[in-house]
Write a protein that holds these residues in place. Structure first.
Motif, short mmCIF file in Angstrom:
data_model
loop_
_atom_site.label_atom_id
_atom_site.label_comp_id
_atom_site.label_asym_id
_atom_site.label_seq_id
_atom_site.Cartn_x
_atom_site.Cartn_y
_atom_site.Cartn_z
N ASP A 23 48.06 42.77 48.90
CA ASP A 23 48.66 42.04 47.79
C ASP A 23 47.62 41.60 46.77
OD1 ASP A 23 51.12 42.31 48.92
OD2 ASP A 23 51.13 40.35 49.90
N ASP A 24 46.40 41.31 47.23
CA ASP A 24 45.35 40.80 46.34
C ASP A 24 44.46 41.91 45.79
OD1 ASP A 24 46.23 38.24 46.69
OD2 ASP A 24 44.89 37.80 48.36
N LYS A 25 44.80 43.16 46.08
CA LYS A 25 43.97 44.27 45.62
C LYS A 25 43.91 44.29 44.10
CE LYS A 25 43.32 49.24 46.20
NZ LYS A 25 43.85 50.50 46.80
N GLY A 26 42.69 44.36 43.56
CA GLY A 26 42.51 44.40 42.12
C GLY A 26 42.47 43.04 41.46
N LYS A 27 42.67 41.98 42.24
CA LYS A 27 42.65 40.63 41.68
C LYS A 27 41.28 39.99 41.89
CE LYS A 27 47.59 39.94 42.54
NZ LYS A 27 48.60 39.11 43.24
N ILE A 28 40.93 39.06 41.00
CA ILE A 28 39.63 38.39 41.06
C ILE A 28 39.72 37.15 41.96
CG2 ILE A 28 37.88 37.17 39.70
CD1 ILE A 28 38.64 38.89 37.35
N LYS A 29 38.68 36.91 42.72
CA LYS A 29 38.63 35.72 43.55
C LYS A 29 38.44 34.50 42.64
CE LYS A 29 36.15 33.53 47.36
NZ LYS A 29 35.02 33.65 48.33
N PRO A 30 39.19 33.43 42.84
CA PRO A 30 39.07 32.24 41.98
C PRO A 30 37.67 31.65 42.06
CG PRO A 30 41.03 32.12 43.38
CD PRO A 30 40.22 33.26 43.89
N ASN A 31 37.24 31.02 40.96
CA ASN A 31 35.96 30.32 40.98
C ASN A 31 36.10 29.00 41.74
OD1 ASN A 31 37.22 28.52 39.22
ND2 ASN A 31 36.25 29.37 37.39
N ALA A 32 35.04 28.22 41.76
CA ALA A 32 35.06 26.97 42.53
C ALA A 32 36.11 25.99 42.03
CB ALA A 32 33.68 26.32 42.49
N GLY A 33 36.51 26.16 40.77
CA GLY A 33 37.52 25.26 40.19
C GLY A 33 38.92 25.85 40.22
N ASN A 34 39.12 26.91 41.03
CA ASN A 34 40.42 27.56 41.18
C ASN A 34 40.89 28.26 39.90
OD1 ASN A 34 40.70 26.67 43.89
ND2 ASN A 34 41.35 24.66 43.14
N GLY A 35 39.93 28.64 39.07
CA GLY A 35 40.24 29.36 37.85
C GLY A 35 39.46 30.66 37.79
N CYS A 36 38.82 30.90 36.63
CA CYS A 36 38.11 32.18 36.46
C CYS A 36 36.97 32.02 35.47
CB CYS A 36 39.09 33.24 35.97
SG CYS A 36 38.41 34.91 35.94
N ASP A 37 35.82 32.66 35.79
CA ASP A 37 34.67 32.70 34.89
C ASP A 37 34.67 34.03 34.15
OD1 ASP A 37 33.86 30.23 35.87
OD2 ASP A 37 32.60 31.13 37.44
N LEU A 38 34.81 33.96 32.84
CA LEU A 38 34.87 35.17 32.00
C LEU A 38 33.69 35.18 31.03
CD1 LEU A 38 38.71 35.04 31.41
CD2 LEU A 38 37.49 36.68 32.84
#
Length: 288
Positions: A111-126
């Motif tokens: 289910d999580d294939k291709g998805k990014i692991k959340p950062n420490a704040g449960n968001g994303c670093d772009l």
């Protein structure tokens, strides 16, 4: 003499007619008053029933110990329903448990294939910005180091219910896209942090779900891997706490095969209405 008698009978007839009219008006007035009183009584009873139901339905403040115990029970029940248990037999219980766990992990990875692991704040670093989240709000940081020191009149920050635009005037915007979910504008704001970063705080409308991306063009994060810090009901604001307690109560009622708070409220109102109108036949009515 004949004319005199005629006039006399005419006056009597008119008096009788007038009296009948007044009597009829009085009957109509009383009937309308009775109907209005019944309507007000039904509304008052419905309001009283709703207030009593809210008081007794479980939407009440729980102690921290009661809340923690209830959360543990619900979590345990959820795990049982997740299908992770297996029927074990003597001698091969450990093997079947390991196989079940492996299957669950394989399904999760799929289910999580291709998805990014959340950062420490449960968001994303772009590359151009970083966002974090709690169940109630989003924090977005857009660094603009080359424009240091930043000044508010040189920036473009346009917050809308479902759209976000951020950048520097007369420059291509860093963000100009539709948000993945709606935000509450009156509770959202932005400031300049350290004179080189735009910090935007956005209040979520739906406080019971995790965002899997900030804007629609962002890569998706694996919300299953979000690991929020444990919190108590007492840490929540009044509105959110009330909502969580109601959801917990309704979940417990469903597990016991009993009506939820909303269903019980509707049933009580219908019962009161039927009791207030015994002249109506509900025997052939079907209620959903």
């Amino acid at each position: 003499m004949i004319l005199e008698k005629f006039n006399k009978h005419e006056a009597i007839a008119l008096g009788v007619e007038k009296k009948k009219k007044l009597d009829q008006e009085e009957v109509d007035r009383k009937r309308k008053a009775r109907i209005e009183k019944e309507r007000l009584d039904v509304e008052a009873e419905a309001a009283a029933t709703a207030a009593k139901e809210n008081q007794q339905s479980g939407v009440v403040e729980l102690t921290d110990e009661e809340a923690a115990k209830l959360e543990e029970e619900l979590e345990l029940e959820a795990k049982k329903k997740a299908g992770n248990q297996t029927v074990t037999h003597a001698g091969d219980g450990d093997k079947e448990e390991s196989e079940s766990k492996a299957d669950a992990e394989d399904e999760e990875d799929k289910d999580d294939k291709g998805k990014i692991k959340p950062n420490a704040g449960n968001g994303c670093d772009l590359p151009n910005y970083r966002w974090t989240q709690t169940l109630s709000e989003i924090e977005l940081r857009v660094p603009l180091v080359k424009y240091y020191p930043l000044k508010s009149n040189a920036l473009v920050v346009d917050l809308k219910k479902r759209h976000l635009k951020v950048g520097v005037k007369n420059e291509a915007p860093v963000i100009d896209s539709e948000l993945s979910h709606e935000i509450k504008l009156e509770e959202s704001s932005w400031v300049i942090e350290d004179r080189k970063t735009i910090l935007i705080t956005m209040e979520k409308i739906n406080k019971m779900e995790w965002w899997n991306r900030l804007i629609l063009s962002d890569p998706e994060i694996a919300t299953r891997k979000i690991n929020p810090e444990p919190s108590k009901l007492s840490d929540l604001d009044g509105e959110t706490r009330s909502m969580v307690e109601k959801m917990m109560y309704d979940q417990r009622q469903k597990e016991m095969g009993k009506p939820t708070s909303e269903e019980q409220k509707k049933q009580d109102m219908m019962k009161k209405f039927m009791e207030s109108h015994p002249e109506m036949d509900f025997s052939n009515c079907k209620f959903n």
